[in-house]
Write a protein that holds these residues in place. Structure first.
Motif, PDB file in Angstrom:
ATOM      1  N   ALA A 424       0.848  -1.442  -0.100  1.00  0.00           N
ATOM      2  CA  ALA A 424      -0.130  -0.096  -0.062  1.00  0.00           C
ATOM      3  C   ALA A 424       0.905   1.165  -0.083  1.00  0.00           C
ATOM      4  O   ALA A 424       1.901   1.461   0.614  1.00  0.00           O
ATOM      5  N   ILE A 425       0.561   2.090  -0.833  1.00  0.00           N
ATOM      6  CA  ILE A 425       1.281   3.507  -0.800  1.00  0.00           C
ATOM      7  C   ILE A 425       0.757   4.203   0.125  1.00  0.00           C
ATOM      8  O   ILE A 425      -0.182   4.750   0.153  1.00  0.00           O
ATOM      9  N   VAL A 426       1.788   4.911   0.844  1.00  0.00           N
ATOM     10  CA  VAL A 426       1.411   5.971   1.898  1.00  0.00           C
ATOM     11  C   VAL A 426       2.491   6.939   1.833  1.00  0.00           C
ATOM     12  O   VAL A 426       3.554   6.983   0.998  1.00  0.00           O
ATOM     13  N   LYS A 427       2.604   8.098   2.502  1.00  0.00           N
ATOM     14  CA  LYS A 427       3.500   9.140   2.592  1.00  0.00           C
ATOM     15  C   LYS A 427       4.195   9.256   3.628  1.00  0.00           C
ATOM     16  O   LYS A 427       3.551   9.370   4.753  1.00  0.00           O
ATOM     17  N   THR A 428       5.662   9.454   3.803  1.00  0.00           N
ATOM     18  CA  THR A 428       6.197   9.856   4.992  1.00  0.00           C
ATOM     19  C   THR A 428       6.114  11.083   5.556  1.00  0.00           C
ATOM     20  O   THR A 428       5.398  11.809   4.795  1.00  0.00           O
ATOM     21  N   ARG A 429       6.511  11.569   6.483  1.00  0.00           N
ATOM     22  CA  ARG A 429       6.304  12.693   7.335  1.00  0.00           C
ATOM     23  C   ARG A 429       6.810  13.857   6.153  1.00  0.00           C
ATOM     24  O   ARG A 429       7.845  13.833   6.059  1.00  0.00           O
ATOM     25  N   LYS A 430       5.987  15.016   6.537  1.00  0.00           N
ATOM     26  CA  LYS A 430       6.634  16.048   5.777  1.00  0.00           C
ATOM     27  C   LYS A 430       6.757  17.241   7.125  1.00  0.00           C
ATOM     28  O   LYS A 430       5.861  17.529   7.859  1.00  0.00           O
ATOM     29  N   TYR A 431       7.942  17.793   7.086  1.00  0.00           N
ATOM     30  CA  TYR A 431       8.102  18.876   8.014  1.00  0.00           C
ATOM     31  C   TYR A 431       7.708  20.227   7.540  1.00  0.00           C
ATOM     32  O   TYR A 431       8.221  20.695   6.470  1.00  0.00           O
ATOM     33  N   ASN A 432       6.949  20.933   8.240  1.00  0.00           N
ATOM     34  CA  ASN A 432       6.368  22.160   7.661  1.00  0.00           C
ATOM     35  C   ASN A 432       7.533  23.207   8.218  1.00  0.00           C
ATOM     36  O   ASN A 432       8.487  23.033   8.844  1.00  0.00           O
ATOM     37  N   GLY A 433       7.185  24.428   7.803  1.00  0.00           N
ATOM     38  CA  GLY A 433       8.217  25.587   7.838  1.00  0.00           C
ATOM     39  C   GLY A 433       8.290  25.899   9.186  1.00  0.00           C
ATOM     40  O   GLY A 433       9.342  26.467   9.650  1.00  0.00           O
ATOM     41  N   SER A 434       6.952  25.820  10.062  1.00  0.00           N
ATOM     42  CA  SER A 434       7.098  26.189  11.458  1.00  0.00           C
ATOM     43  C   SER A 434       8.024  25.184  12.209  1.00  0.00           C
ATOM     44  O   SER A 434       8.301  25.313  13.516  1.00  0.00           O
ATOM     45  N   GLU A 435       8.125  23.926  11.536  1.00  0.00           N
ATOM     46  CA  GLU A 435       9.223  22.861  12.436  1.00  0.00           C
ATOM     47  C   GLU A 435      10.427  22.757  11.798  1.00  0.00           C
ATOM     48  O   GLU A 435      11.334  22.539  12.729  1.00  0.00           O
ATOM     49  N   ASN A 436      10.740  23.510  10.766  1.00  0.00           N
ATOM     50  CA  ASN A 436      12.377  23.401  10.179  1.00  0.00           C
ATOM     51  C   ASN A 436      12.948  25.031  10.817  1.00  0.00           C
ATOM     52  O   ASN A 436      12.534  26.016   9.933  1.00  0.00           O
ATOM     53  N   LEU A 437      13.324  24.902  11.911  1.00  0.00           N
ATOM     54  CA  LEU A 437      13.512  26.382  12.590  1.00  0.00           C
ATOM     55  C   LEU A 437      15.210  26.596  12.769  1.00  0.00           C
ATOM     56  O   LEU A 437      15.888  25.782  13.079  1.00  0.00           O
ATOM     57  N   GLN A 438      15.531  27.680  12.477  1.00  0.00           N
ATOM     58  CA  GLN A 438      16.781  28.133  13.020  1.00  0.00           C
ATOM     59  C   GLN A 438      16.411  29.528  13.861  1.00  0.00           C
ATOM     60  O   GLN A 438      16.155  30.714  13.274  1.00  0.00           O
ATOM     61  N   LEU A 439      16.831  29.414  15.228  1.00  0.00           N
ATOM     62  CA  LEU A 439      16.206  30.362  16.163  1.00  0.00           C
ATOM     63  C   LEU A 439      17.526  30.959  16.733  1.00  0.00           C
ATOM     64  O   LEU A 439      18.400  30.315  17.549  1.00  0.00           O
ATOM     65  N   ARG A 440      17.840  32.094  16.410  1.00  0.00           N
ATOM     66  CA  ARG A 440      19.264  32.729  16.757  1.00  0.00           C
ATOM     67  C   ARG A 440      19.097  33.916  17.742  1.00  0.00           C
ATOM     68  O   ARG A 440      18.195  34.941  17.343  1.00  0.00           O
ATOM     69  N   LYS A 441      19.909  34.166  18.905  1.00  0.00           N
ATOM     70  CA  LYS A 441      19.936  35.233  19.617  1.00  0.00           C
ATOM     71  C   LYS A 441      21.275  35.683  19.946  1.00  0.00           C
ATOM     72  O   LYS A 441      22.170  34.639  20.074  1.00  0.00           O
ATOM     73  N   ALA A 442      21.591  36.755  19.766  1.00  0.00           N
ATOM     74  CA  ALA A 442      23.101  37.234  20.230  1.00  0.00           C
ATOM     75  C   ALA A 442      23.005  38.301  20.805  1.00  0.00           C
ATOM     76  O   ALA A 442      22.100  39.468  20.677  1.00  0.00           O
ATOM     77  N   ASP A 443      23.994  38.771  21.732  1.00  0.00           N
ATOM     78  CA  ASP A 443      24.261  39.911  22.279  1.00  0.00           C
ATOM     79  C   ASP A 443      25.727  40.431  21.891  1.00  0.00           C
ATOM     80  O   ASP A 443      26.778  39.466  22.034  1.00  0.00           O
ATOM     81  N   VAL A 444      25.760  41.668  21.497  1.00  0.00           N
ATOM     82  CA  VAL A 444      26.999  41.972  20.873  1.00  0.00           C
ATOM     83  C   VAL A 444      27.504  43.390  21.508  1.00  0.00           C
ATOM     84  O   VAL A 444      26.754  44.329  21.659  1.00  0.00           O
ATOM     85  N   THR A 445      28.452  43.418  21.934  1.00  0.00           N
ATOM     86  CA  THR A 445      29.253  44.578  22.402  1.00  0.00           C
ATOM     87  C   THR A 445      30.257  45.287  21.674  1.00  0.00           C
ATOM     88  O   THR A 445      31.342  44.284  21.056  1.00  0.00           O
ATOM     89  N   ILE A 446      30.118  46.443  20.880  1.00  0.00           N
ATOM     90  CA  ILE A 446      30.922  47.230  20.209  1.00  0.00           C
ATOM     91  C   ILE A 446      31.782  48.155  20.903  1.00  0.00           C
ATOM     92  O   ILE A 446      31.105  49.054  21.628  1.00  0.00           O
ATOM     93  N   ASP A 447      33.009  48.236  20.986  1.00  0.00           N
ATOM     94  CA  ASP A 447      33.803  49.320  21.469  1.00  0.00           C
ATOM     95  C   ASP A 447      33.870  50.690  20.465  1.00  0.00           C
ATOM     96  O   ASP A 447      33.445  50.543  19.010  1.00  0.00           O
ATOM     97  N   GLY A 448      34.631  51.506  20.818  1.00  0.00           N
ATOM     98  CA  GLY A 448      34.578  52.516  20.162  1.00  0.00           C
ATOM     99  C   GLY A 448      35.548  52.591  19.021  1.00  0.00           C
ATOM    100  O   GLY A 448      35.666  53.556  18.081  1.00  0.00           O
ATOM    101  N   GLU A 449      36.262  51.401  18.703  1.00  0.00           N
ATOM    102  CA  GLU A 449      37.068  51.275  17.412  1.00  0.00           C
ATOM    103  C   GLU A 449      36.564  50.302  16.538  1.00  0.00           C
ATOM    104  O   GLU A 449      37.163  50.122  15.715  1.00  0.00           O
ATOM    105  N   GLY A 450      35.211  50.084  16.885  1.00  0.00           N
ATOM    106  CA  GLY A 450      34.687  49.219  15.958  1.00  0.00           C
ATOM    107  C   GLY A 450      34.836  47.649  16.205  1.00  0.00           C
ATOM    108  O   GLY A 450      34.395  46.596  15.394  1.00  0.00           O
ATOM    109  N   ASN A 451      35.498  47.600  17.211  1.00  0.00           N
ATOM    110  CA  ASN A 451      35.581  45.955  17.397  1.00  0.00           C
ATOM    111  C   ASN A 451      34.624  45.255  18.284  1.00  0.00           C
ATOM    112  O   ASN A 451      34.027  46.236  19.017  1.00  0.00           O
TER     113      ASN A 451
END
Length: 643
Positions: A424-451
């Motif tokens: 019997a033909i069936v279909k395997t799981r499809k991962y939708n766009g809300s499941e295929n996630l890249q969630l990124r958070k960052a804290d950046v400190t820049i000094d007066g020289e641009g570093n």
């Protein structure tokens, strides 16, 4: 007089022989004879491809092939190489080859090169009776033509050869014919796709044998360029899929009239191979005694499988389809995808958990099967466990994936469940766009020289887990190299790397990076300019064209969300930030927002790519969407010094 008649016959025969020799001594496959339209975008031209496949019984056939290809430039030289596989049921014989220069004259040198014969055993194969015939003419003075003629004898038939016009891009076809002859009482099934001319069917009565011929001819098909975001080549080029109604291999007869029938055949050849010894059964039952829920039992048994066995390929005789019995796998602790899936089912049987042996055409980029055309289209076996509201799929060749995770190797495609009542033909799981996630958070400190220095935390879920989980197995040196490839900043140092993993049916990995970013901001007088999009930039842009052939195919959806907080350096204030923008299209959505006060800037980027097939006329709009996204990813923030 009899003598004069004999003399006249001898004279006529001699003339015919001279004429025949003269014909074959004439130049053949001159490059100048190739129609000009076939040279456009071409690295090679198939001058002539003639395939004749004659079936004499359910398990007996012969294929005769003449194939000539002109190599136009160095990019096409690899197409001059001949190779074909054979095994217990398929033998290559009567092989010959000839080379011609650009003027169609035979090239005498290199004729001493002989057909090589090698084992086709791969690095992960324990034993395989597949072999390969191979010949490299080892000629590089382009343009030139090589012609191969050969026969293949079959003593077991599970498949008939398909007619495929193009096997790769940038190759044009001048002439191709494909002829299949079967006994009149044999059924032949075929499915034509993108063919200009349909099959020509004739009845042949040679030698008082009623046979039916099915023939296809195509001519003058120009080369195709590879296109980004395209469908599989077979979906928009001339193809004929061919299969018997009935077949026989290694004494096992079956048919392809329906998927149920093919499933019955798979069930038949594997009958009685799931039994385990009483000792093993009792041991597994004891181990399961403390597991209450079905999920606990599945997770435990899958982990047990991963700990006990390893994957090796074993393909001998019917072994490409018939599994090794479970008791042998339990004793040896290794097996191929069929054997390990069958063994997993045996363990599940002990736990009283219903499961199905499942055929799949696996591969990250493999096209889906033609589910409207029952035939052998599979290369892998997995296990399906049905539940009341969902399904668990098990990849039994992996020793590290979590139970129930599919990944790109087998996601979102039609598969064949092998049930007691047939396939019997069936279909395997499809991962939708809300499941295929890249969630990124960052804290950046820049000094007066641009570093800058930053701490970045990224969560990868769904099919994004596929991309990151191999990192968990790398040593420190290789891990550093892979992380460095991902960071789109010109100058940086990776100070610390940490990964943590949650293993489940929906697993995810959290990546934590401490980075030092020298000169992240560019100093211009009393200003600092920098890109607030720290790491997630749009990738390679699709090129513009007015001659696209394929539909636009976005195979898998995904979502990226970045929240980056920048600490404003002392004595600076914000002078300029990118305008908040949002783009909504049928292909995806993109938005950015920037908010700030005296101490910090918060940059939020959201990108969603939708999956689907889109018509060729939409390509211009798709490119425009990608270009706008890329442009917005490159906008700058400006700090200005107060004093």
């Amino acid at each position: 007089m009899v003598r004069s008649i004999d003399s006249r016959s001898a004279f006529i025969g001699g003339v015919l022989a001279i004429l025949t020799l003269s014909v074959y001594s004439q130049p053949r496959y001159k490059v100048s004879d190739i129609p000009k339209e076939l040279l456009i975008n071409a690295k090679a031209v198939v001058r002539n491809s003639e395939t004749y496949f004659e079936v004499t019984d359910l398990d007996k056939a012969v294929k005769r092939v003449t194939y000539a290809i002109t190599i136009l430039n160095q990019n096409g030289v690899d197409k001059s190489v001949f190779y074909d596989f054979y095994d217990k049921f398929r033998k290559i014989k009567k092989f010959d080859w000839t080379m011609y220069d650009q003027d169609g004259n035979k090239i005498k040198k290199n004729t001493n090169i002989q057909l090589q014969d090698y084992s086709a055993i791969s690095g992960y194969t324990l034993y395989d009776d597949d072999r390969v015939k191979f010949l490299d003419p080892n000629y590089r003075a382009v343009p030139f033509t090589v012609e191969y003629t050969y026969e293949i004898d079959y003593t077991g038939l599970l498949n008939y050869p398909d007619m495929r016009m193009y096997d790769s891009y940038n190759i044009s076809v001048e002439n191709m014919s494909f002829d299949i002859m079967v006994p009149k009482d044999f059924g032949l099934r075929y499915l034509e796709r993108n063919m200009t001319d349909s099959c020509v069917k004739t009845i042949d009565t040679e030698n008082n044998k009623l046979r039916t011929s099915f023939k296809w001819i195509v001519k003058n098909k120009p080369a195709l360029k590879e296109e980004q975001y395209s469908a599989d080549l077979s979906e928009y080029t001339p193809m004929v899929y061919i299969a018997p109604e009935k077949f026989k291999i290694s004494g096992y007869a079956g048919d392809y009239k329906t998927w149920k029938d093919f499933g019955d055949w798979i069930l038949n050849i594997n009958e009685g191979r799931t039994e385990l010894s009483e000792e093993t059964t009792n041991r597994i039952k004891d181990l399961l005694a403390q597991k209450s829920s079905e999920k606990e039992k599945i997770d435990f048994l899958y982990h047990l499988l991963q700990e006990k066995v390893r994957y090796v390929s074993i393909q001998v005789g019917l072994g490409g389809w018939q599994t090794i019995d479970a008791e042998t796998i339990d004793r040896l602790s290794y097996g191929d995808c069929k054997a390990l899936s069958n063994y997993m089912r045996s363990l599940l049987n002990i736990a009283g958990i219903k499961s199905y042996y499942t055929l799949v055409n696996a591969g990250d980029h493999s096209p889906d099967i033609r589910y409207d055309f029952p035939s052998n289209q599979f290369n892998h076996v997995i296990v399906c466990i049905p539940h009341e509201k969902d399904t668990t799929w098990l990849e039994c060749t992996s020793q590290d994936l979590p139970a129930g995770y599919m990944g790109k190797f087998t996601d979102d495609r039609h598969v064949l469940l092998i049930r007691n009542e047939g396939g019997a033909i069936v279909k395997t799981r499809k991962y939708n766009g809300s499941e295929n996630l890249q969630l990124r958070k960052a804290d950046v400190t820049i000094d007066g020289e641009g570093n800058a220095v930053t701490f970045v935390s990224t969560v990868y879920k769904g099919l994004d887990y596929d991309e990151i989980y191999p990192f968990l197995k790398l040593d420190n040196a290789d891990l550093l190299k892979e992380v460095q490839k991902k960071i789109p900043v010109k100058s940086f140092n990776v100070d610390k790397i940490n990964y943590s993993e949650i293993r489940d049916k929906d697993p995810f990995v959290t990546e934590e990076l401490n980075l030092t970013l020298p000169n992240y901001g560019t100093l211009t007088g009393n200003r600092i300019l920098f890109n607030p999009n720290l790491m997630t930039r749009f990738g390679k842009l699709p090129y513009r064209t007015t001659d696209r052939k394929s539909i636009i195919r976005i195979k898998r959806p995904y979502t990226q969300t970045d929240t980056i907080v920048f600490k404003i350096p002392l004595s600076y204030r914000v002078e300029q930030v990118p305008e908040n923008k949002k783009i909504v299209t049928k292909f995806g959505e993109y938005s950015t927002s920037v908010t700030y006060d005296e101490k910090r800037i918060i940059y939020v980027r959201s990108f969603k790519m939708f999956n689907g097939d889109f018509p060729v006329p939409d390509y211009t709009d798709f490119v425009a969407f990608c270009e706008k996204t890329s442009t917005m990813d490159d906008r700058k923030v400006v700090f200005i010094k107060l004093f």
